[in-house]
Design a protein around this motif. Structure first.
Motif, PDB file in Angstrom:
ATOM      1  N   GLU A 200       0.881  -1.164   0.030  1.00  0.00           N
ATOM      2  CA  GLU A 200       0.149   0.186  -0.187  1.00  0.00           C
ATOM      3  C   GLU A 200       0.719   1.230  -0.113  1.00  0.00           C
ATOM      4  OE1 GLU A 200      -3.348   0.119  -0.421  1.00  0.00           O
ATOM      5  OE2 GLU A 200      -2.931  -2.219  -0.516  1.00  0.00           O
ATOM      6  N   TYR A 201       2.026   1.006  -0.066  1.00  0.00           N
ATOM      7  CA  TYR A 201       2.903   2.166  -0.076  1.00  0.00           C
ATOM      8  C   TYR A 201       2.906   3.145  -1.095  1.00  0.00           C
ATOM      9  CZ  TYR A 201       7.190   5.188   0.092  1.00  0.00           C
ATOM     10  OH  TYR A 201       8.199   6.358   0.122  1.00  0.00           O
ATOM     11  N   VAL A 202       2.694   4.379  -1.326  1.00  0.00           N
ATOM     12  CA  VAL A 202       2.774   5.214  -2.277  1.00  0.00           C
ATOM     13  C   VAL A 202       4.095   6.137  -2.459  1.00  0.00           C
ATOM     14  CG1 VAL A 202       1.586   7.586  -3.053  1.00  0.00           C
ATOM     15  CG2 VAL A 202       0.394   5.869  -1.532  1.00  0.00           C
ATOM     16  N   ILE A 203       4.572   5.816  -3.743  1.00  0.00           N
ATOM     17  CA  ILE A 203       5.655   6.140  -3.964  1.00  0.00           C
ATOM     18  C   ILE A 203       5.971   7.737  -4.030  1.00  0.00           C
ATOM     19  CG2 ILE A 203       7.517   6.449  -6.218  1.00  0.00           C
ATOM     20  CD1 ILE A 203       6.460   3.432  -6.744  1.00  0.00           C
ATOM     21  N   GLN A 204       6.978   8.275  -3.585  1.00  0.00           N
ATOM     22  CA  GLN A 204       6.924   9.683  -3.385  1.00  0.00           C
ATOM     23  C   GLN A 204       8.259  10.292  -4.045  1.00  0.00           C
ATOM     24  OE1 GLN A 204       4.737  11.613  -1.724  1.00  0.00           O
ATOM     25  NE2 GLN A 204       3.478   9.752  -1.438  1.00  0.00           N
ATOM     26  N   SER A 205       8.149  11.424  -4.532  1.00  0.00           N
ATOM     27  CA  SER A 205       9.600  12.029  -4.920  1.00  0.00           C
ATOM     28  C   SER A 205      10.527  11.927  -4.024  1.00  0.00           C
ATOM     29  CB  SER A 205       9.064  13.500  -5.351  1.00  0.00           C
ATOM     30  OG  SER A 205      10.295  14.303  -5.792  1.00  0.00           O
ATOM     31  N   GLY A 206      11.778  11.718  -4.451  1.00  0.00           N
ATOM     32  CA  GLY A 206      12.831  11.567  -3.534  1.00  0.00           C
ATOM     33  C   GLY A 206      13.083   9.944  -3.241  1.00  0.00           C
ATOM     34  N   ASP A 207      12.167   8.956  -3.451  1.00  0.00           N
ATOM     35  CA  ASP A 207      12.358   7.759  -3.274  1.00  0.00           C
ATOM     36  C   ASP A 207      13.269   7.126  -4.556  1.00  0.00           C
ATOM     37  OD1 ASP A 207      10.709   7.500  -1.122  1.00  0.00           O
ATOM     38  OD2 ASP A 207       8.941   6.758  -2.300  1.00  0.00           O
ATOM     39  N   ILE A 208      13.977   6.085  -4.082  1.00  0.00           N
ATOM     40  CA  ILE A 208      14.960   5.456  -4.940  1.00  0.00           C
ATOM     41  C   ILE A 208      14.590   4.019  -5.146  1.00  0.00           C
ATOM     42  CG2 ILE A 208      17.328   4.914  -5.582  1.00  0.00           C
ATOM     43  CD1 ILE A 208      17.897   7.284  -3.544  1.00  0.00           C
ATOM     44  N   LEU A 209      14.729   3.573  -6.565  1.00  0.00           N
ATOM     45  CA  LEU A 209      14.317   2.303  -6.937  1.00  0.00           C
ATOM     46  C   LEU A 209      15.569   1.512  -7.088  1.00  0.00           C
ATOM     47  CD1 LEU A 209      11.259   2.531  -9.300  1.00  0.00           C
ATOM     48  CD2 LEU A 209      11.101   1.911  -6.715  1.00  0.00           C
ATOM     49  N   VAL A 210      15.904   0.295  -6.579  1.00  0.00           N
ATOM     50  CA  VAL A 210      17.079  -0.616  -6.793  1.00  0.00           C
ATOM     51  C   VAL A 210      16.490  -1.393  -7.777  1.00  0.00           C
ATOM     52  CG1 VAL A 210      18.607  -2.077  -5.865  1.00  0.00           C
ATOM     53  CG2 VAL A 210      17.987   0.020  -4.444  1.00  0.00           C
ATOM     54  N   VAL A 211      17.122  -1.533  -9.039  1.00  0.00           N
ATOM     55  CA  VAL A 211      16.727  -2.424  -9.999  1.00  0.00           C
ATOM     56  C   VAL A 211      17.839  -3.071 -10.487  1.00  0.00           C
ATOM     57  CG1 VAL A 211      15.104  -0.609 -10.820  1.00  0.00           C
ATOM     58  CG2 VAL A 211      17.142  -0.794 -12.030  1.00  0.00           C
ATOM     59  N   VAL A 212      17.765  -4.157 -11.298  1.00  0.00           N
ATOM     60  CA  VAL A 212      18.703  -5.086 -11.838  1.00  0.00           C
ATOM     61  C   VAL A 212      18.378  -5.346 -13.281  1.00  0.00           C
ATOM     62  CG1 VAL A 212      19.972  -7.183 -11.999  1.00  0.00           C
ATOM     63  CG2 VAL A 212      19.453  -6.212  -9.815  1.00  0.00           C
ATOM     64  N   GLY A 213      19.259  -5.010 -14.332  1.00  0.00           N
ATOM     65  CA  GLY A 213      18.929  -5.302 -15.736  1.00  0.00           C
ATOM     66  C   GLY A 213      20.273  -5.142 -16.540  1.00  0.00           C
ATOM     67  N   TYR A 214      19.970  -5.138 -17.743  1.00  0.00           N
ATOM     68  CA  TYR A 214      21.150  -4.950 -18.717  1.00  0.00           C
ATOM     69  C   TYR A 214      21.072  -3.408 -19.140  1.00  0.00           C
ATOM     70  CZ  TYR A 214      21.408  -9.940 -19.531  1.00  0.00           C
ATOM     71  OH  TYR A 214      21.666 -11.151 -19.301  1.00  0.00           O
ATOM     72  N   GLU A 215      22.191  -2.753 -19.297  1.00  0.00           N
ATOM     73  CA  GLU A 215      22.251  -1.368 -19.332  1.00  0.00           C
ATOM     74  C   GLU A 215      21.293  -0.747 -20.376  1.00  0.00           C
ATOM     75  OE1 GLU A 215      23.169   2.431 -19.174  1.00  0.00           O
ATOM     76  OE2 GLU A 215      24.485   0.813 -18.111  1.00  0.00           O
ATOM     77  N   ASN A 216      21.113  -1.515 -21.624  1.00  0.00           N
ATOM     78  CA  ASN A 216      20.046  -0.923 -22.454  1.00  0.00           C
ATOM     79  C   ASN A 216      18.736  -0.882 -21.849  1.00  0.00           C
ATOM     80  OD1 ASN A 216      22.045  -0.474 -24.246  1.00  0.00           O
ATOM     81  ND2 ASN A 216      21.415  -2.228 -25.551  1.00  0.00           N
ATOM     82  N   ASP A 217      18.126  -1.976 -21.277  1.00  0.00           N
ATOM     83  CA  ASP A 217      17.046  -2.164 -20.555  1.00  0.00           C
ATOM     84  C   ASP A 217      17.017  -1.075 -19.147  1.00  0.00           C
ATOM     85  OD1 ASP A 217      15.820  -4.191 -22.158  1.00  0.00           O
ATOM     86  OD2 ASP A 217      17.093  -5.720 -20.899  1.00  0.00           O
ATOM     87  N   ILE A 218      17.955  -1.046 -18.592  1.00  0.00           N
ATOM     88  CA  ILE A 218      17.660  -0.029 -17.760  1.00  0.00           C
ATOM     89  C   ILE A 218      17.591   1.654 -18.177  1.00  0.00           C
ATOM     90  CG2 ILE A 218      18.999   1.295 -15.767  1.00  0.00           C
ATOM     91  CD1 ILE A 218      20.373  -1.501 -15.104  1.00  0.00           C
ATOM     92  N   THR A 219      18.247   1.806 -19.224  1.00  0.00           N
ATOM     93  CA  THR A 219      17.998   3.275 -19.863  1.00  0.00           C
ATOM     94  C   THR A 219      16.540   3.359 -20.600  1.00  0.00           C
ATOM     95  OG1 THR A 219      20.645   3.310 -20.604  1.00  0.00           O
ATOM     96  CG2 THR A 219      18.815   4.509 -21.529  1.00  0.00           C
ATOM     97  N   GLU A 220      16.144   2.452 -20.790  1.00  0.00           N
ATOM     98  CA  GLU A 220      14.729   2.098 -21.492  1.00  0.00           C
ATOM     99  C   GLU A 220      13.801   2.609 -20.294  1.00  0.00           C
ATOM    100  OE1 GLU A 220      11.869   2.307 -24.364  1.00  0.00           O
ATOM    101  OE2 GLU A 220      14.039   2.586 -24.534  1.00  0.00           O
ATOM    102  N   PHE A 221      13.959   1.678 -19.140  1.00  0.00           N
ATOM    103  CA  PHE A 221      13.379   2.003 -17.985  1.00  0.00           C
ATOM    104  C   PHE A 221      13.206   3.418 -17.516  1.00  0.00           C
ATOM    105  CE2 PHE A 221      12.906   1.756 -13.300  1.00  0.00           C
ATOM    106  CZ  PHE A 221      11.606   1.157 -13.017  1.00  0.00           C
TER     107      PHE A 221
END
Length: 238
Positions: A200-221
């Motif tokens: 139920e958490y609402v994402i707020q400005s300033g939050d940071i998402l930790v993601v894993v992926g290939y460089e191109n996919d991260i850039t597209e994200f």
């Protein structure tokens, strides 16, 4: 009989985080420290010297299925340790922590399979990667293979499409090639996004998402959600 073993060099908060999570994956855990350690740890802490030639360490473990964590606080010692381990065990997966770009480059040259910068969230990121089943395949790729998979931190700003959205309402499957592991609040506390309390958490400005992926996919994200990678330059001095 040889065992899958986690060799942990160092006795600090990063080592403790690693120990608590790898114990489910590795049947044998060996902890090494440069100084004598007197605490309540259920594991025996073995004293070692950087001049050790490591004779005998591979006799009762399966090197190809084991992993070494180099988390010594002194970077010169950590680099020397990595060189020593790599020269003795060509097939051992080695993950090391670094203080800055210079030490990260040196650790890579020394033979570390993966180098992670020491920021406030390093322990949390390692914990999430190691303990969550959804990330087990990614962990294997990052540590054991010549993989271009990367861990990135994407900071949400007021222009992001995810700002003010509930985590439970977001269809993460639409972001092909990227897996979101955790969310870091502005106070730098990390939360695994798939935990019950985060639904139920609402994402707020300033939050940071930790993601894993290939460089191109991260850039597209980044392009899709309208946010950029987070870099705290105060941790890259020197």
């Amino acid at each position: 009989m040889s065992k899958r073993t986690a060799l942990i060099f160092g006795h600090n908060k990063y080592a403790h985080e690693i120990i608590s999570n790898v114990k489910k994956t590795y049947s044998n855990i060996r902890i090494f420290a440069l100084e004598d350690v007197d605490d309540d740890s259920p594991y025996e802490v073995e004293k070692f010297d950087l001049s050790d030639d490591w004779k005998g360490i591979g006799e009762d473990i399966n090197i190809e299925e084991s992993i070494a964590f180099c988390v010594l606080q002194d970077m010169a010692e950590n680099i020397f340790l990595t060189i020593s381990l790599r020269s003795n065990f060509a097939d051992l997966a080695i993950i090391a922590v670094a203080l800055n770009r210079e030490s990260a480059n040196k650790l890579s040259m020394a033979g570390a399979n993966k180098v992670i910068p020491l920021v406030e969230t390093t322990a949390d990121i390692i914990t999430n990667i190691l303990e969550k089943p959804i990330s087990s395949k990614i962990l294997s790729n990052i540590l054991y293979e010549e993989s271009s998979l990367k861990i990135a931190q994407i900071k949400i700003d007021t222009e992001s499409k995810l700002d003010n959205h509930k985590l439970v309402s977001i269809d993460w499957t639409r972001y092909h090639g990227v897996i979101i592991l955790s969310l870091i609040h502005e106070d730098m506390k990390s939360e695994f996004i798939y935990s019950k309390k985060m639904k139920e958490y609402v994402i707020q400005s300033g939050d940071i998402l930790v993601v894993v992926g290939y460089e191109n996919d991260i850039t597209e994200f980044e392009k899709i959600i309208g946010s950029k990678r987070y870099v705290n330059w105060s941790h890259w001095r020197g």
